[in-house]
Design a protein around this motif. Structure first.
Motif, PDB file in Angstrom:
ATOM      1  N   GLU A  19       0.835  -1.189   0.000  1.00  0.00           N
ATOM      2  CA  GLU A  19       0.000   0.000   0.000  1.00  0.00           C
ATOM      3  C   GLU A  19       0.875   1.246   0.000  1.00  0.00           C
ATOM      4  N   PRO A  20       0.702   2.143  -0.984  1.00  0.00           N
ATOM      5  CA  PRO A  20       1.535   3.351  -1.013  1.00  0.00           C
ATOM      6  C   PRO A  20       1.156   4.315   0.095  1.00  0.00           C
ATOM      7  N   SER A 186       8.564  10.419 -11.956  1.00  0.00           N
ATOM      8  CA  SER A 186       7.459   9.465 -12.032  1.00  0.00           C
ATOM      9  C   SER A 186       6.717   9.670 -13.347  1.00  0.00           C
ATOM     10  N   GLN A 187       6.220   8.569 -13.928  1.00  0.00           N
ATOM     11  CA  GLN A 187       5.527   8.628 -15.207  1.00  0.00           C
ATOM     12  C   GLN A 187       4.280   7.756 -15.171  1.00  0.00           C
ATOM     13  N   LEU A 188       3.221   8.236 -15.801  1.00  0.00           N
ATOM     14  CA  LEU A 188       2.024   7.432 -16.031  1.00  0.00           C
ATOM     15  C   LEU A 188       2.045   7.048 -17.496  1.00  0.00           C
ATOM     16  N   GLU A 189       2.257   5.774 -17.774  1.00  0.00           N
ATOM     17  CA  GLU A 189       2.515   5.306 -19.133  1.00  0.00           C
ATOM     18  C   GLU A 189       1.221   5.098 -19.937  1.00  0.00           C
ATOM     19  N   SER A 190       1.385   5.075 -21.263  1.00  0.00           N
ATOM     20  CA  SER A 190       0.305   4.726 -22.210  1.00  0.00           C
ATOM     21  C   SER A 190      -0.965   5.519 -21.926  1.00  0.00           C
ATOM     22  N   GLY A 197      -4.640  18.438 -13.913  1.00  0.00           N
ATOM     23  CA  GLY A 197      -4.805  19.260 -12.721  1.00  0.00           C
ATOM     24  C   GLY A 197      -4.731  18.398 -11.479  1.00  0.00           C
ATOM     25  N   VAL A 198      -4.303  18.976 -10.366  1.00  0.00           N
ATOM     26  CA  VAL A 198      -4.150  18.244  -9.109  1.00  0.00           C
ATOM     27  C   VAL A 198      -5.051  18.867  -8.050  1.00  0.00           C
ATOM     28  N   PHE A 199      -5.721  18.004  -7.283  1.00  0.00           N
ATOM     29  CA  PHE A 199      -6.611  18.452  -6.205  1.00  0.00           C
ATOM     30  C   PHE A 199      -6.463  17.515  -5.021  1.00  0.00           C
ATOM     31  N   ASN A 200      -6.458  18.086  -3.817  1.00  0.00           N
ATOM     32  CA  ASN A 200      -6.422  17.283  -2.599  1.00  0.00           C
ATOM     33  C   ASN A 200      -7.836  16.980  -2.146  1.00  0.00           C
ATOM     34  N   GLY A 201      -8.238  15.719  -2.287  1.00  0.00           N
ATOM     35  CA  GLY A 201      -9.559  15.321  -1.850  1.00  0.00           C
ATOM     36  C   GLY A 201      -9.603  15.124  -0.344  1.00  0.00           C
ATOM     37  N   ALA A 202     -10.719  14.582   0.130  1.00  0.00           N
ATOM     38  CA  ALA A 202     -10.917  14.404   1.568  1.00  0.00           C
ATOM     39  C   ALA A 202      -9.876  13.483   2.182  1.00  0.00           C
ATOM     40  N   THR A 203      -9.398  12.514   1.387  1.00  0.00           N
ATOM     41  CA  THR A 203      -8.440  11.545   1.938  1.00  0.00           C
ATOM     42  C   THR A 203      -7.186  11.385   1.094  1.00  0.00           C
ATOM     43  N   GLN A 204      -7.206  11.831  -0.174  1.00  0.00           N
ATOM     44  CA  GLN A 204      -6.076  11.572  -1.066  1.00  0.00           C
ATOM     45  C   GLN A 204      -5.814  12.734  -2.009  1.00  0.00           C
ATOM     46  N   LYS A 205      -4.568  12.867  -2.408  1.00  0.00           N
ATOM     47  CA  LYS A 205      -4.185  13.784  -3.484  1.00  0.00           C
ATOM     48  C   LYS A 205      -4.374  13.055  -4.809  1.00  0.00           C
ATOM     49  N   ARG A 206      -5.041  13.693  -5.766  1.00  0.00           N
ATOM     50  CA  ARG A 206      -5.289  13.064  -7.065  1.00  0.00           C
ATOM     51  C   ARG A 206      -4.897  13.995  -8.207  1.00  0.00           C
ATOM     52  N   LEU A 207      -4.356  13.400  -9.249  1.00  0.00           N
ATOM     53  CA  LEU A 207      -4.148  14.119 -10.501  1.00  0.00           C
ATOM     54  C   LEU A 207      -5.288  13.757 -11.432  1.00  0.00           C
ATOM     55  N   TYR A 208      -5.919  14.780 -12.011  1.00  0.00           N
ATOM     56  CA  TYR A 208      -7.018  14.607 -12.961  1.00  0.00           C
ATOM     57  C   TYR A 208      -6.503  14.883 -14.370  1.00  0.00           C
ATOM     58  N   TRP A 209      -7.042  14.165 -15.347  1.00  0.00           N
ATOM     59  CA  TRP A 209      -6.663  14.473 -16.729  1.00  0.00           C
ATOM     60  C   TRP A 209      -7.826  14.281 -17.685  1.00  0.00           C
ATOM     61  N   GLY A 210      -7.789  15.081 -18.758  1.00  0.00           N
ATOM     62  CA  GLY A 210      -8.767  14.969 -19.828  1.00  0.00           C
ATOM     63  C   GLY A 210      -8.190  14.122 -20.950  1.00  0.00           C
ATOM     64  N   GLY A 226       4.046  12.765  -4.342  1.00  0.00           N
ATOM     65  CA  GLY A 226       3.436  13.260  -5.567  1.00  0.00           C
ATOM     66  C   GLY A 226       3.585  12.324  -6.740  1.00  0.00           C
ATOM     67  N   ASN A 227       4.135  11.132  -6.515  1.00  0.00           N
ATOM     68  CA  ASN A 227       4.317  10.157  -7.588  1.00  0.00           C
ATOM     69  C   ASN A 227       3.014   9.410  -7.871  1.00  0.00           C
ATOM     70  N   PHE A 228       2.929   8.847  -9.068  1.00  0.00           N
ATOM     71  CA  PHE A 228       1.723   8.142  -9.490  1.00  0.00           C
ATOM     72  C   PHE A 228       1.603   6.778  -8.806  1.00  0.00           C
ATOM     73  N   THR A 229       0.367   6.413  -8.470  1.00  0.00           N
ATOM     74  CA  THR A 229       0.079   5.069  -7.990  1.00  0.00           C
ATOM     75  C   THR A 229      -0.698   4.337  -9.090  1.00  0.00           C
TER      76      THR A 229
END
Length: 308
Positions: A19-20, A186-190, A197-210, A226-229
């Protein structure tokens, strides 16, 4: 019996290793520390200025006096050709993505998977980073860097790139770049993405993409650095919203209203991996409000786009 308890304790410890660590970030907007560049004070435009990338009658970026309409452009600001996304850091440095429009004369494919940086103190723009890609941009897909977003919590710049993708194969990437070292860590492949955009939710930091190939918006959990899971989820799709469109999301931004509610705005674009002047007079901004108890975004409605 003692050995039995030790074995159970060891198993519990090992089971948690996968678990990260997602950190403990304050919920809300993550780029509020962005500063206006100090060099603006030397331009004579005053304090009410905007960074303009509309490029109507000029190339690159420029400063626009919001009230008087006076403009200012550093001699280096057209060195990257036509540009698209930009982001500022806490020192006021501006990171810029070169983006081809109707011609490759100003934006040759080989030079599109880059990030340029405008120095916050001097205003001079120079090449900052060449992004690693599966394959370089080409005549069939001349697009490289597309979206940029700065995260104050981790001093990271996130960049999306379509370099190397083909009509049938998604070879794009989203990068996390450590500002201090200028390294991709860190890279998110394919992943073919435009706006990020990045937003801190109630429990986690998330990166959003279109997504570049559809109207879908996705998000991925980021760890404490800040690395991808591997935790990816689908958020929404413009095409499924009331009076929605099959366009792609080119810009994702977050804010907060006077009532303390967190808001998300999605701006659309026509996109098809080809050079084509956008002709969509009905461009809209899609507005959402964050529901912390559900960790979800509720759609509020769409309005005509009013600009950057």
């Amino acid at each position: 019996m003692k050995k039995y308890y030790l074995l159970i304790a060891l198993l519990i410890l090992l089971s948690g290793c996968g678990e990260p660590d997602t950190g403990n970030f304050k919920p809300g907007v993550t780029n509020a520390c962005q500063a206006m560049p100090p060099f603006i004070a030397k331009t004579g435009l005053g304090a009410q200025v905007a960074i303009d990338t509309q490029q109507r009658g000029y190339t690159g970026l420029r400063l626009l006096q919001t009230q008087g309409g006076q403009t200012w452009q550093h001699p280096t600001w057209d060195d990257a050709g036509h540009v698209g996304a930009f982001a500022r850091d806490r020192q006021g440095n501006i990171y810029v993505a070169p983006t081809p429009e109707v011609s490759l004369a100003e934006n040759p494919p080989a030079l599109q998977n880059r990030i340029y940086r405008v120095d916050g103190l001097t205003g001079e723009m120079a090449l900052w980073l060449e992004l690693p890609a599966v394959a370089p941009p080409s005549q069939s897909n001349p697009f490289g860097t597309m979206g940029l977003f700065y995260d104050c919590d981790t001093d990271s710049l996130y960049a999306s790139s379509l370099a190397g993708s083909t009509a049938k194969q998604a070879n794009g990437r989203i990068y996390r770049i450590e500002i201090a070292s200028k390294n991709v860590v860190s890279q998110l492949e394919s992943t073919d993405a435009i706006g990020v955009g990045v937003f801190n939710g109630a429990t986690q930091k998330r990166l959003y993409w279109g997504a570049a190939r559809s109207s879908d918006v996705y998000s991925v959990v980021l760890d404490a650095k800040g690395n991808f899971t591997a935790d990816v989820r689908h958020e929404t799709a413009l095409a499924t919203l009331p009076d929605g469109n099959s366009t792609s999301v080119r810009k994702i931004s977050f804010g907060q209203d006077r009532q303390g509610q967190f808001l998300m705005q999605l701006k659309e674009t026509e996109f098809g991996f080809r050079l084509l002047a956008e002709n969509n007079p009905r461009k809209r901004t899609y507005n959402f409000v964050y529901q912390a108890d559900k960790d979800q975004w509720q759609f509020l409605g769409a309005a005509p786009e009013s600009g950057e």
